[in-house]
Design a protein around this motif. Structure first.
Motif, short mmCIF file in Angstrom:
data_model
loop_
_atom_site.label_atom_id
_atom_site.label_comp_id
_atom_site.label_asym_id
_atom_site.label_seq_id
_atom_site.Cartn_x
_atom_site.Cartn_y
_atom_site.Cartn_z
N GLU A 1 0.83 -1.20 0.00
CA GLU A 1 0.00 0.00 0.00
C GLU A 1 0.86 1.26 0.00
N SER A 2 1.92 1.27 0.79
CA SER A 2 2.80 2.44 0.84
C SER A 2 3.50 2.65 -0.49
N ALA A 3 3.94 1.56 -1.12
CA ALA A 3 4.65 1.68 -2.40
C ALA A 3 3.73 2.24 -3.48
N VAL A 4 2.49 1.80 -3.51
CA VAL A 4 1.55 2.26 -4.53
C VAL A 4 1.12 3.70 -4.27
N TYR A 5 0.76 4.00 -3.03
CA TYR A 5 0.30 5.35 -2.70
C TYR A 5 1.40 6.40 -2.88
N SER A 6 2.66 5.99 -2.73
CA SER A 6 3.75 6.96 -2.87
C SER A 6 3.83 7.52 -4.29
N GLN A 7 3.43 6.74 -5.27
CA GLN A 7 3.49 7.18 -6.66
C GLN A 7 2.11 7.44 -7.27
N TYR A 8 1.09 6.79 -6.71
CA TYR A 8 -0.27 6.95 -7.24
C TYR A 8 -1.23 7.24 -6.08
N PRO A 9 -1.21 8.45 -5.57
CA PRO A 9 -2.05 8.77 -4.40
C PRO A 9 -3.55 8.72 -4.69
N ASP A 10 -3.94 8.78 -5.96
CA ASP A 10 -5.37 8.76 -6.29
C ASP A 10 -5.93 7.35 -6.44
#
Length: 314
Positions: free
Chosen positions: A131-140
């Motif tokens: 979740e952190s890896a994805v949200y860091s680049q794709y917050p939407d």
């Protein structure tokens, strides 16, 4: 007619044979543990690994993306690189007493009834990392836990009402040769949005959107972070580079008189003068490689310079 006597062994040989037979019949079991050690070790580890695997609590996370994602494709490469931080090789105690091993995770795309879904299958203990890896680049992006779509179909496939077909993808060339990625489909433009028009997954996604009711297409990539000491993939890549750079050049075909003259003028030596191995080795590597070989070397060096994953695509 007299019957010839049955030949007998000399007394010393007979005693040696009797002793050997008595020894083997008594102690035949002694070498068995040594002969079966490797088999017993593999069986024990297989048992411990299965016990450990059965204790893993798996979760399936769905990535729900907005219609327009204003991020360059290179952002996803950084996301995958962050997944490599899950590399945590077990120590001696964890291997032999707990059966621990590097647990793989899966990146999945599923087309179900014409709808496309993106999933990450991972142990629940690793959920926050993804979740952190994805949200860091794709917050939407919205990440939600969902039910396993593979369990929503009959488990006895194929049957009278359902047909099934599957395959595993295999590499044609050695693993050190890279696959085409978004970089090979990218055409530099002044607009960042323009690069999204050349999508390597466009054919796959388009095919999934054309599925009819009751049809499903699953695309799964299983990944496990590794280092070179685990599979020696970097060493094999360097060996392939040495093989390419150190190969013997093909002999030049026979030329006409005009061709020989032009060849001699360009290389500064009389016609029909063969290059010795010493002269050949003195040439820079760049001069002994074709343009295609230079591209291959650059691609291999670029790949072995990245973080590695042991993967399976199906």
């Amino acid at each position: 007619m007299a019957i010839p006597p049955v030949p007998t062994l000399p007394p010393q040989v007979a005693e040696a044979v009797d002793f050997l037979w008595a020894f083997l019949s008594t102690w035949w079991w002694v070498p068995l543990p040594f002969l079966l050690a490797s088999l017993l070790k593999d069986f024990y580890l297989w048992w411990r690994y299965n016990v450990y695997w059965g204790k893993i609590d798996w979760v399936l996370l769905e990535l729900r993306t907005p219609r327009d994602v204003e991020r360059p494709m290179k952002a996803m490469e950084q996301v995958i690189a962050n997944f490599w931080t899950l590399y945590d090789p077990p120590d001696f105690k964890e291997i032999w007493f707990e059966g621990k091993f590097l647990v793989p995770f899966e990146l999945e795309i599923a087309g179900i009834d014409g709808n496309v879904h993106f999933f990450i299958r991972t142990p629940s203990s690793m959920r926050k990392v993804f979740e952190s890896a994805v949200y860091s680049q794709y917050p939407d992006v919205e990440i939600v836990e969902v039910e396993d779509y593979t369990k929503q179909v009959p488990q006895d496939l194929p049957n009278e009402n359902w047909d099934m077909w599957g395959c595993d993808f295999k590499l044609v060339k050695p693993e050190c040769y890279p696959l085409k990625t978004y970089v090979d489909f990218f055409e530099p433009t002044t607009s960042e949005k323009e690069e999204k028009r050349i999508d390597p997954l466009a054919v796959l996604i388009e095919g999934m959107t054309r599925l009819k009711k009751g049809e499903q297409l699953w695309f799964q990539i299983r990944l496990k972070p590794v280092q070179d000491k685990d599979s020696h993939w970097i060493a094999r890549g360097k060996k392939e580079i040495e093989k390419i750079t150190g190969r013997k050049p093909k002999e030049a075909p026979n030329k006409s008189i005009t061709g020989e003259a032009i060849w001699a003028f360009m290389e500064g030596r009389p016609p029909s003068f063969e290059v010795t191995k010493e002269e050949e080795k003195a040439w820079p590597v760049e001069m002994r490689l074709t343009p295609g070989e230079r591209d291959i070397l650059s691609a291999i060096e670029n790949k072995i310079g990245k973080l590695g994953f042991e993967s399976n695509v199906r």
